[in-house]
Structures are given as structure tokens and as C-alpha cells.
Design a protein around this motif. Structure first.
Motif, PDB file in Angstrom:
ATOM      1  N   GLY A   6       0.813  -1.220   0.000  1.00 14.63           N
ATOM      2  CA  GLY A   6       0.000   0.000   0.000  1.00 14.63           C
ATOM      3  C   GLY A   6       0.840   1.262   0.000  1.00 14.63           C
ATOM      4  O   GLY A   6       2.064   1.216   0.161  1.00 14.63           O
ATOM      5  N   GLY A   7       0.187   2.383  -0.153  1.00 14.95           N
ATOM      6  CA  GLY A   7       0.867   3.677  -0.167  1.00 14.95           C
ATOM      7  C   GLY A   7      -0.083   4.743  -0.656  1.00 14.95           C
ATOM      8  O   GLY A   7      -1.276   4.492  -0.831  1.00 14.95           O
ATOM      9  N   THR A   8       0.437   5.930  -0.850  1.00 16.78           N
ATOM     10  CA  THR A   8      -0.383   7.003  -1.407  1.00 16.78           C
ATOM     11  C   THR A   8       0.114   7.324  -2.808  1.00 16.78           C
ATOM     12  O   THR A   8       1.294   7.158  -3.108  1.00 16.78           O
ATOM     13  N   THR A  27      -5.071  12.881  -4.394  1.00 19.38           N
ATOM     14  CA  THR A  27      -4.243  11.903  -3.688  1.00 19.38           C
ATOM     15  C   THR A  27      -5.122  10.824  -3.080  1.00 19.38           C
ATOM     16  O   THR A  27      -6.155  11.121  -2.472  1.00 19.38           O
ATOM     17  N   GLN A  29      -5.104   7.080  -0.789  1.00 19.77           N
ATOM     18  CA  GLN A  29      -4.334   6.152   0.042  1.00 19.77           C
ATOM     19  C   GLN A  29      -4.831   4.736  -0.227  1.00 19.77           C
ATOM     20  O   GLN A  29      -6.042   4.482  -0.222  1.00 19.77           O
ATOM     21  N   TYR A 148      -3.227   2.375  -9.291  1.00 16.96           N
ATOM     22  CA  TYR A 148      -2.038   2.323  -8.422  1.00 16.96           C
ATOM     23  C   TYR A 148      -1.138   1.161  -8.830  1.00 16.96           C
ATOM     24  O   TYR A 148       0.082   1.308  -8.965  1.00 16.96           O
TER      25      TYR A 148
END
Ligand SMILES: [Ca+2]
Length: 234
Positions: A6-8, A27, A29, A148
């Protein structure tokens, strides 16, 4: 499956090629998740139907109502891409509703999936995809998860492989070669869909993330290529 940490990331694009619905940039998440490294294949989907007896949407007769109230009974079928004679044809000319077209008969009666076990299953509705995912203990990825994973940590990248145009350099995916929609030179080896894993994976280990549009154009909008995700349980 491939593990996607995961991440932004900044979702969307203001690139000149971006569509209006890809803006504004924002943005997002994302939590850790797993994603199938390829589309669901005919082999995968056959195992599901043999285990459950499932019938897809495209295999069922249906009815619809015209604006004047007339009820129309329609034999089962699906949309199949048909190469028009020239580039003056509109979108409605590219697609034909073909009775008997379904995942077992991608171009309709007379076509089949023999020898195409490793091709992505096509003519799959959202309902079919969800039913298959539940059977696997998975789910469909969200649009944000998809984007993503396709970007695999590379901000602002135009394509899953980088910024090089699809028409330049090495062949990166199965796309439409030539003048769409009436001339397909198939320099990538395929006029319609291709087996999975024919082209390099992206940095996240996912194959054919950039082939959706090309394949979609080549095989039909009713051909949804399923790729499933599994959330990490915490
Ligand atoms: Ca192609």
C-alpha cells in the motif's frame, strides 16, 4: 497473485491524452492488497462453470422495452467487434450484436475457445465477474487499486511501461496496429486478443496492464478482462 504494498499516489492525469473524467488529480491512500498477475483465462473460467454450473449473462435470453413501450424478446448473445470498410464508420458500426456470441463462442456460432485456454475469458458481465470472484474468495479491484498497481509506484507515468508511445520501440502490449478501426496490420502478432503473459510484466509483476484498451478495441467492449484482487486481512 502479486503482492501490492500500500501507499499514497496521485490518481488521475492532466496529460494531453487524459480524458476529462480522469481529472482533477487527487491523492488516494491504498492499503496492501494482492492482485492477480494476469487476466482470468478461459481455463480458469471453465473450472468455475464446471464446479458451479454457472450461466453467464451473455448465455441468457433477455427482453427490453423500446421508447414507444414495445417489449422486445431477444435471443442470447453479445457484442462482437466488426472491422468496418473505412474510417467514416461510427462506433455503432464497429460493434454488432451477434446471437450466440458468449465466452465459449467469442465471435459467435462457429467460433470456439479450443486451443485458447490461456486467452483471457471474454463476454463477461459485471455480474459474471462478481460471481467468479466470490467463488475464488476474491473480489474485483477498485479503480484506484487498478491505477495504483498499473503505475507500480512510478508517479506521472503515461503507460504501465513508462512514457514511450506504444508505436515506438519494442512491442509492449497487444494493441491495434495500423489505422483504427479499418486496418489492422497485427505487427504485435494478434488481430484480436492474445494469450496472457505474451509481453513483459510491469514493475509490480502484473502482465498486460496496458493491453486493456488495445484488447478492448480488438475484441469487443463486451469483453471485460477480469483481474481480481484480494484484500490483506488485518
Ligand atoms: Ca494486436
Amino acid at each position: 497473485m502479486a503482492f501490492i504494498p500500500g501507499g499514497t499516489f496521485v490518481m488521475g492525469s492532466d496529460d494531453e491524452q487524459a480524458r476529462p473524467d480522469e481529472q482533477p488529480l487527487h491523492t488516494v491512500q491504498i492499503a496492501d492488497f494482492w492482485m492477480d498477475s494476469t487476466e482470468v483465462t478461459n481455463r480458469d473460467f471453465l473450472a468455475f462453470t464446471e464446479a458451479t454450473g454457472y450461466t453467464t449473462t451473455a448465455e441468457k435470453d433477455f427482453s427490453y422495452t423500446l421508447p414507444d413501450g414495445t417489449q422486445v424478446q431477444q435471443k442470447a448473445g453479445s457484442l462482437v467487434f466488426s472491422v468496418p470498410a473505412n474510417d467514416h464508420a461510427g462506433v455503432a458500426d464497429w460493434w454488432q450484436f451477434v446471437e450466440g456470441a458468449n465466452w465459449r463462442h467469442p465471435q459467435g456460432p462457429g467460433s470456439d475457445i479450443e486451443g485458447k485456454e490461456d486467452f483471457p475469458v471474454v463476454h463477461i458481465s459485471w455480474y459474471d465477474a462478481v460471481a467468479y470472484a466470490r467463488w475464488c474468495g476474491k473480489r474485483l479491484p477498485t479503480e484506484a487499486e487498478w491505477e495504483y498497481a498499473a503505475r507500480s509506484g512510478k508517479a506521472g507515468m503515461r503507460y504501465p511501461w513508462g512514457n514511450e508511445p506504444v508505436t515506438e520501440g519494442k512491442i509492449k502490449c497487444n494493441s491495434w496496429n495500423g489505422r483504427f478501426p479499418y486496418q489492422n496490420t497485427a505487427t504485435d502478432g494478434y488481430t484480436r486478443s492474445a494469450p496472457v503473459k505474451q509481453y513483459p510484466a510491469n514493475a509490480a509483476g502484473l502482465y498486460d496492464m496496458g493491453a486493456m484498451c488495445g484488447n478492448g478495441a480488438a475484441t469487443g467492449m463486451a469483453s471485460i478482462f477480469m483481474r481480481l484482487a484480494k484484500k490483506i486481512l488485518t
